[in-house]
Design an enzyme around this catalytic site. Structure first.
Site, mmCIF file in Angstrom:
data_model
loop_
_atom_site.group_PDB
_atom_site.id
_atom_site.type_symbol
_atom_site.label_atom_id
_atom_site.label_comp_id
_atom_site.label_asym_id
_atom_site.label_seq_id
_atom_site.Cartn_x
_atom_site.Cartn_y
_atom_site.Cartn_z
ATOM 1 C CG HIS A 275 -1.747 -1.114 1.530
ATOM 2 N ND1 HIS A 275 -2.562 -1.717 0.596
ATOM 3 C CD2 HIS A 275 -1.904 -1.816 2.684
ATOM 4 C CE1 HIS A 275 -3.179 -2.737 1.180
ATOM 5 N NE2 HIS A 275 -2.798 -2.830 2.423
ATOM 6 C CG ASP A 326 -4.929 -6.094 2.453
ATOM 7 O OD1 ASP A 326 -4.708 -6.620 3.539
ATOM 8 O OD2 ASP A 326 -4.946 -4.856 2.308
HETATM 9 ZN ZN LIG Z 1 -2.302 -5.588 5.119
#
Ligand SMILES: [Zn+2]
Length: 462
Positions: A275, A326
């Protein structure tokens, strides 16, 4: 004794070939790939073979909450309110439940075309022990639950035990809920040592390092871990998912998270920056120059409202990216990939944005994510070539979707229009785990998953 398979066509490093024979040794490694059809005694597989996709970011237990957090929780509903539900689910997990949830998750991943997974694992103690200090044995049991689940499902695993110590920048102590995740640096290094002994016994398992985030790992702990890890294993970190954490980092250090990391850690090709959503062009230039991989999870990032990652900027800088599922709101490599391109199209109001001038859109996304994903998985995967693990996804060329498709249009059609039905067979480490869309252990795995969820949520019904 080698096994030989002849595929109608296969996508190799130099492009598409017809009548490809792939030979696999008993350990599950590819020993030969031959595009001539003089090889005899090969089993015919009617379909298009491509390399399996590495999933570079997973929190397995979060699969149990897919769909449970879609009611709007007020006008400030955000990542931070979602996180409270996630902590609640974590507090219900035992090693048994974790094993049941992860085995189903990993089997579903394989059916979708993921052949290995990096498990970013911070649930170091059972939820019912929350608040108490956890023991080395408890930590081992939680890790073992994941390793057993991967072995049940057959997926390759890079286990990333995760260091988590503080609740924010500046050394704020973990909250009551976060104590389930936290441990001392010495305890963490002991856990890594113990797990590495298991990984030496299986070519399907690697153990790397994960630092939860700059808000959860103080600089001195980060340095202590990195100083002890010089053996080339992958290092993953959540880096810049939320604007709030970028702001907190700026206030505390005067630098943005990616900038701070590059200035304070030996970031190189082993690193996966999960991210890197809120990155400046200069930061992405530096990430690309360091050779680090940006780990993107578009469906989770969209589900959590994280923000748009400037993918085009990363590619222009020559940077590498890989994909992960995720929180597992979706389990589909093609969905993750197509959303990378669609985000870029929506932002630019153009088509065909992510390109290198050579490969077509879907081919570029699949190949680059495979190559970089293999690197930060720390395992020899991601390509159909001698010396790599035999991780093969077979697309059903009899499906109407693939009529009149050849070469790169096969992979473009798969990435942009494929469904879970497009993957017919999947081999991992030389074993056929999925044949005719059925995972060999799916009945037992589904029963285990349902038992785990009943146990986790039973107090809600009583
Ligand atoms: Zn994560």
């Amino acid at each position: 004794m080698q096994s030989r398979y002849r595929f109608t066509c296969a996508w190799l490093a130099d492009g598409w070939h017809r009548n490809v024979v792939i030979s696999v040794d008993p350990e599950g490694d590819i020993v030969d790939v031959s595009a001539d059809d003089t090889v005899t005694a090969a089993r015919m597989i009617n379909g298009a073979a491509i390399a399996g996709m590495p999933n570079i970011h997973s929190h397995a237990f979060q699969r149990a909450m897919a769909g449970l957090v879609e009611q709007r929780g007020g006008k400030d509903d955000s990542f931070w309110t979602w996180r409270e539900t996630m902590y609640d689910v974590a507090s219900r997990i035992t090693p048994d439940c974790l094993n049941g949830v992860a085995a189903q998750l990993y089997a579903d991943m394989v059916k979708a075309g993921y052949t290995s997974v990096c498990e970013f694992h911070y649930l170091h103690s059972p939820g019912d022990a929350s608040g108490e200090a956890h023991s080395h044995e408890q930590r081992l049991a939680m890790s073992q639950a994941l390793m057993d689940a991967a072995s049940t499902a057959g997926i390759g695993l890079t286990l990333l035990p995760t260091l988590y110590q503080t609740s924010d920048f500046g050394g704020a102590p973990p909250t009551e809920r976060q104590r389930q995740f936290s441990m001392e640096t010495r305890e963490y290094l002991d856990l890594l040592d113990a797990l590495r002994q298991s990984s030496q016994r299986s070519p399907q398992l690697e153990v790397g390092v994960a630092l939860h985030s700059l808000r959860a790992v103080p600089p001195e702990s980060l340095r202590a871990v990195l100083d002890s890890q010089r053996n080339g294993q992958p290092i993953h970190i959540h880096i810049a998912e939320q604007e709030r954490e970028v702001q907190a980092c700026l206030e505390r250090t005067g630098k943005r998270p990616i900038e701070w990391l590059l200035d304070n850690a030996p970031v190189d090709r082993r690193w996966c920056l999960i991210h890197a959503t809120h990155a400046t062009p200069a930061e992405l230039q530096s990430v690309a120059a360091a050779g680090a991989v940006v780990g993107l999870c578009p469906t989770t990032e969209a589900n959590l409202g994280d923000g748009l990652f400037p993918m085009e900027t990363l590619l222009e800088a020559g940077g590498a990216f890989a994909i992960g599922s995720d929180s597992h709101i979706s389990l589909s490599p093609i969905e993750e990939l197509r959303w990378l391109e669609y985000q870029a199209r929506l932002a630019r109001r153009q088509r065909g944005v992510l390109t290198d001038g050579k490969l077509s859109g879907g081919a570029l996304l699949w190949q680059k994510a495979c190559t970089a994903g293999a690197r930060v998985s720390g395992r020899p995967i991601g390509e159909l070539t001698a010396g790599k693990r035999a991780d093969v996804v077979v697309l059903d060329m009899n499906s109407p979707l693939f009529a009149a498709r050849s070469d790169d249009s096969i992979i473009d059609t798969f990435v942009f229009s494929g469904t879970s039905e497009s993957v017919r067979d999947v081999m991992v480490g030389g074993r056929w785990l999925v044949q005719d869309r059925r995972h060999f252990a799916e009945t037992a795995v589904a029963a285990g998953y349902k038992r785990a969820l009943q146990k986790m949520f039973k107090r809600d019904r009583s």
